[in-house]
Design an enzyme around this catalytic site. Structure first.
Site, PDB file in Angstrom:
ATOM      1  N   SER A   1     136.061 -61.316 -52.912  1.00  0.00           N
ATOM      2  CA  SER A   1     134.828 -60.639 -53.350  1.00  0.00           C
ATOM      3  C   SER A   1     133.757 -61.465 -53.378  1.00  0.00           C
ATOM      4  O   SER A   1     133.634 -62.719 -53.226  1.00  0.00           O
ATOM      5  CB  SER A   1     135.159 -60.021 -54.706  1.00  0.00           C
ATOM      6  OG  SER A   1     135.071 -61.128 -55.837  1.00  0.00           O
ATOM      7  N   LYS A   2     132.624 -60.774 -53.555  1.00  0.00           N
ATOM      8  CA  LYS A   2     131.328 -61.582 -54.009  1.00  0.00           C
ATOM      9  C   LYS A   2     131.294 -62.651 -54.716  1.00  0.00           C
ATOM     10  O   LYS A   2     130.692 -63.747 -54.682  1.00  0.00           O
ATOM     11  CB  LYS A   2     130.412 -60.538 -54.187  1.00  0.00           C
ATOM     12  CG  LYS A   2     129.893 -59.845 -53.057  1.00  0.00           C
ATOM     13  CD  LYS A   2     128.816 -58.599 -53.511  1.00  0.00           C
ATOM     14  CE  LYS A   2     128.849 -57.659 -52.367  1.00  0.00           C
ATOM     15  NZ  LYS A   2     128.709 -56.448 -52.652  1.00  0.00           N
ATOM     16  N   ARG A   3     132.108 -62.576 -55.777  1.00  0.00           N
ATOM     17  CA  ARG A   3     132.226 -63.584 -56.907  1.00  0.00           C
ATOM     18  C   ARG A   3     132.779 -64.768 -56.380  1.00  0.00           C
ATOM     19  O   ARG A   3     132.364 -65.855 -57.145  1.00  0.00           O
ATOM     20  CB  ARG A   3     132.979 -63.109 -57.861  1.00  0.00           C
ATOM     21  CG  ARG A   3     132.570 -61.889 -58.658  1.00  0.00           C
ATOM     22  CD  ARG A   3     133.197 -61.187 -59.930  1.00  0.00           C
ATOM     23  NE  ARG A   3     133.040 -62.543 -60.708  1.00  0.00           N
ATOM     24  CZ  ARG A   3     133.712 -62.650 -61.803  1.00  0.00           C
ATOM     25  NH1 ARG A   3     134.715 -61.790 -62.170  1.00  0.00           N
ATOM     26  NH2 ARG A   3     133.841 -63.694 -62.690  1.00  0.00           N
TER      27      ARG A   3
ATOM     28  N   GLY B   1     131.753 -66.604 -53.877  1.00  0.00           N
ATOM     29  CA  GLY B   1     130.673 -67.214 -53.293  1.00  0.00           C
ATOM     30  C   GLY B   1     130.760 -66.656 -51.807  1.00  0.00           C
ATOM     31  O   GLY B   1     130.618 -65.427 -51.564  1.00  0.00           O
TER      32      GLY B   1
END
Length: 493
Positions: free
Chosen positions: A260-262, A264
């Site tokens: 996911s975007k979390r 990076g």
RNA sequence: GCUCCCUUCGUCUAGUGGCCUAGGACGCCGGCCUCUCACGCCGGUAACAGGGGUUCGAGUCCCCUAGGGAGCGCCA
């Protein structure tokens, strides 16, 4: 009884049963609802490699039937990502939104052949059904109550169209990666192929497209494995030739969690922005779930030659950023410097450094490539060749730009001024002579000079650094350093 | 809940019944090289999820358990 159509996991996927050579056609079918993430890129890479390996065609299809979420920006992001990576497609991009008439016609055909039917159940009704099934610990699915509905259509209700899934028997998927997977039709239900507004749904458009585009190998994420039996049933109802399937495992984040975007960098363009070379990302991705013995480094040609979809791992893989970084460094080190320079200049431009105002960028790459893991890092460290630095590194200046070294720097300057040829060899000679003259080890000379000309105690070998800098910049910076030292002396006094 | 998929060092993987006292790579830890930073080189650390079978012999075959994941939409 003989099972003559058994296609075991390790058979060559590119051959039709019966040894007839078959034209390989693969497709990458992203939906344009966001950036192009690495999981998608790996799937695209596998599709592309497989097509290339077998001299087949690679088709790009944009699955944009979700009008709410599809955007032109996302389409551009996909196209841009594919281009940057060099995954060129032979056909397409095809847009599903441009094929609506075709879908409508096929739905009509299915209706006429009694292979599909109108369903007038309301969403509330379906919701209730689901809730009840769940309460009974059953798998929620449509019970087919409209399947044999007789009489006139209920007034004022826009029906959906459902596909008549076989009620008994099973569907066998001989997956090129997962092996044989069997689904009972009893587990499946009559899925909606057209919404109440008439628009086709995903599982249906995929089937029609794969059929029309004569896709021979459906290579996609294994989150679609459960959709496969439904699609096969529709394909069969349509009288289509079944493609081979290969469901590639998902990619997990470094922590083993879903990407996911979390985590990076998951957007392909982010890798470019962070200074990765496309070949590094490709090499990293191809080794995620696939291997060829102990080999780690693969050129594109080697990938094409050695890759086989049947050798892909069945389990999910976690991203290892350190290894990607290592590969990037490897490619920075070993790629043609001109190629690296091409990408580096893009990063220089981003930092508003003009790579024409100084030494040949190719030479800079040669000097820097063993000391940069990313092009961002290389651009940062190379700016000093094209424009003056703002300030000295405090610690390094304190250590090396001290009064005791003023005479040394002056002495060196004198020699450099009169140097006939400004080459690394000549500079090297001068520095050696100077060291000898002052009775110093090379390091005692190189470090002060280094800090003087690049602002800190880190740079390529000092002779090469000066050679790249050029006489003019070198002398000017030596002067500035001398001035810095005298200011320091004055300040201390 | 149901169906399906998955399970070798921290991570990516080799391994298709004996060649495995489990190999390689990244990382990490030591050392060498050295004008800085690096590169390179040498060495080290570390795994077959658990339990039952099958077999003379199991990381490799079968079953169960556990743990992960996916799907079960008028999303794709």
């Amino acid at each position: 009884m003989f099972f003559i159509t058994i296609q075991s996991r390790k058979t060559t996927g590119a051959q039709a049963p019966g040894n007839k050579p078959m034209t390989v056609r693969t497709r990458f079918a992203p939906s344009p609802t966001g950036y192009l993430h690495v999981g998608g890129v790996r799937t695209a890479l596998f599709c592309w490699l497989y097509a290339r390996k077998h001299g087949g065609n690679f088709v790009l299809r944009i699955e944009d039937t979700d009008l709410q979420r599809s955007t032109a920006e996302s389409v551009n992001a996909i196209l841009e990502g594919m281009t940057w990576l060099g995954l060129e497609y032979d056909e397409g991009p095809f847009y599903q939104t441009e094929r609506m008439e075709r879908y409508r016609a096929v739905i009509q055909q299915l209706l006429e052949e009694d292979k599909a039917y109108h369903c007038y159940c309301s969403k509330e009704e379906l919701e209730t059904m689901r809730a009840e099934q769940l309460a009974r610990k059953e798998k929620p699915r449509y019970d087919g109550r409209c399947r044999s509905r007789k009489g006139p259509a209920p007034a004022g209700v826009a029906p959906v169209v459902r596909f008549k899934n076989p009620v008994s028997g099973s569907v066998v998927v001989d997956d090129l990666i997962k092996g044989r997977v069997v689904f009972n039709n009893a587990e499946l239900d009559d899925l909606i192929i057209a919404r109440s507004d008439g628009s086709p749904t995903y599982n249906f458009t995929v089937v029609v497209d794969d059929m029309d585009m004569k896709i021979s190998h459906v290579i996609r994420g294994d989150d679609h494995l459960n959709n496969t039996p439904r699609q096969i049933n529709i394909l069969t109802a349509l009288g289509a030739t079944l493609p081979r399937y290969a469901h590639v495992p998902m990619i997990l984040g470094p922590d083993g969690q879903r990407l996911s975007k979390r985590h990076g960098a998951v957007s392909t363009m982010q890798f470019r922005d962070e200074g990765y070379l496309p070949e590094a990302l490709l090499n990293y991705l191809v080794r995620l779930g696939w291997s060829h013995g102990d080999q780690e480094i693969f050129s594109i040609d080697e990938m094409i030659e050695l890759f086989d979809i049947t050798d892909v791992q069945r389990s999910a893989a976690s991203v290892n950023p350190d290894k990607l970084l290592w590969l990037n460094q490897h490619y920075i080190k070993t790629c043609d410097p001109a190629h690296v320079a091409h990408h580096l200049s893009w990063h220089m431009g981003r930092r508003e450094v003009d790579p024409t105002d100084g030494p040949d960028l190719v030479e800079v790459v040669k000097a820097q490539r063993e000391r940069a893991k990313t092009l961002v890092e290389m651009a940062e460290n190379s700016a000093i060749f094209y424009r003056d630095f703002d300030s000295y590194n405090e610690k390094d200046a304190a250590k090396h730009l001290k009064p005791e070294n003023a005479e040394l720097l002056r002495g060196l300057r004198e020699r450099l001024v009169v140097l006939p040829d400004w080459t690394a060899e000549a500079v090297h000679e001068v520095i050696n002579q100077t060291a000898e003259e002052y009775g110093l080890k090379l390091g005692k000379v190189a470090q002060p000079v280094r800090v003087a000309v690049v602002g800190r105690a880190v740079s390529p070998p000092i002779d090469i650094t000066l050679a790249l800098l050029g006489r003019e910049r070198t002398l000017a910076r030596l002067d500035a350093a001398l001035e810095h030292i005298s200011r320091r002396t004055a300040g201390a006094a």
